[in-house]
Design a protein around this motif. Structure first.
Motif, PDB file in Angstrom:
ATOM      1  N   UNK A  37       0.828  -1.206   0.000  1.00  0.00           N
ATOM      2  CA  UNK A  37       0.000   0.000   0.000  1.00  0.00           C
ATOM      3  C   UNK A  37       0.865   1.260   0.000  1.00  0.00           C
ATOM      4  N   UNK A  38       1.986   1.243   0.716  1.00  0.00           N
ATOM      5  CA  UNK A  38       2.890   2.393   0.729  1.00  0.00           C
ATOM      6  C   UNK A  38       3.532   2.597  -0.646  1.00  0.00           C
ATOM      7  N   UNK A  39       3.893   1.508  -1.305  1.00  0.00           N
ATOM      8  CA  UNK A  39       4.455   1.588  -2.652  1.00  0.00           C
ATOM      9  C   UNK A  39       3.429   2.198  -3.612  1.00  0.00           C
ATOM     10  N   UNK A  40       2.176   1.781  -3.484  1.00  0.00           N
ATOM     11  CA  UNK A  40       1.124   2.315  -4.349  1.00  0.00           C
ATOM     12  C   UNK A  40       0.920   3.808  -4.116  1.00  0.00           C
ATOM     13  N   UNK A  41       1.068   4.251  -2.877  1.00  0.00           N
ATOM     14  CA  UNK A  41       0.906   5.670  -2.557  1.00  0.00           C
ATOM     15  C   UNK A  41       2.042   6.496  -3.174  1.00  0.00           C
ATOM     16  N   UNK A  42       3.275   6.048  -2.985  1.00  0.00           N
ATOM     17  CA  UNK A  42       4.430   6.853  -3.379  1.00  0.00           C
ATOM     18  C   UNK A  42       4.809   6.705  -4.847  1.00  0.00           C
ATOM     19  N   UNK A  43       4.650   5.530  -5.410  1.00  0.00           N
ATOM     20  CA  UNK A  43       5.129   5.292  -6.772  1.00  0.00           C
ATOM     21  C   UNK A  43       4.021   5.294  -7.822  1.00  0.00           C
ATOM     22  N   UNK A  44       2.827   4.907  -7.459  1.00  0.00           N
ATOM     23  CA  UNK A  44       1.775   4.744  -8.461  1.00  0.00           C
ATOM     24  C   UNK A  44       0.617   5.713  -8.273  1.00  0.00           C
TER      25      UNK A  44
END
Length: 132
Positions: free
Chosen positions: A97-104
């Motif tokens: 979920x953090x990756x989706x927030x920052x990268x996507x």
């Protein structure tokens, strides 16, 4: 002679096929009221399946990026996607979920924690993600 029917309508219809070879036998094959309940239950199962179309169950077996790409692809057809992690998969679920927030360019709309009802009492996290 009239043969009494026993059981559900499907059963009586199968019996009717077997017994129709004798021209003297009549079979009463009216559907029972229970069949209507089965249709309602079947419809509820289909509705639940549709509701879980946007559910991603995260495990530790697959790589991190697999889930991130899967969520991004699902967001093309759904307005939100639900990530669910159980036990040791909670940390990867949060990382995804953090990756989706920052990268996507996604945002978290809901975070929920639960414990399972079985004797193990495992922890569960449910994160709802949406595109900005």
């Amino acid at each position: 002679a009239i043969v009494p029917t026993v059981g559900r309508a499907k059963h009586t219809q199968a019996m009717a096929k077997e017994q129709t070879s004798d021209p003297l036998v009549e079979v009463d094959a009216e559907p029972l009221e229970d069949d209507a309940d089965e249709d309602v239950e079947l419809k509820e199962v289909k509705d639940k399946k549709k509701a879980s179309d946007n559910l991603v169950r995260v495990s530790r077996r697959r790589p991190f990026i697999f889930y991130a790409r899967r969520v991004k692809k699902m967001l093309q057809t759904h307005d939100h996607v639900v990530l669910q992690g159980l036990g040791k998969a909670i940390v990867p679920t949060v990382e995804i979920s953090q990756h989706l927030i920052h990268e996507m360019d996604c945002k978290i709309t809901k975070i929920q924690t639960q414990t399972t009802n079985d004797r193990m009492k495992k922890k569960k996290i449910i994160i709802e993600v949406k595109e900005k």
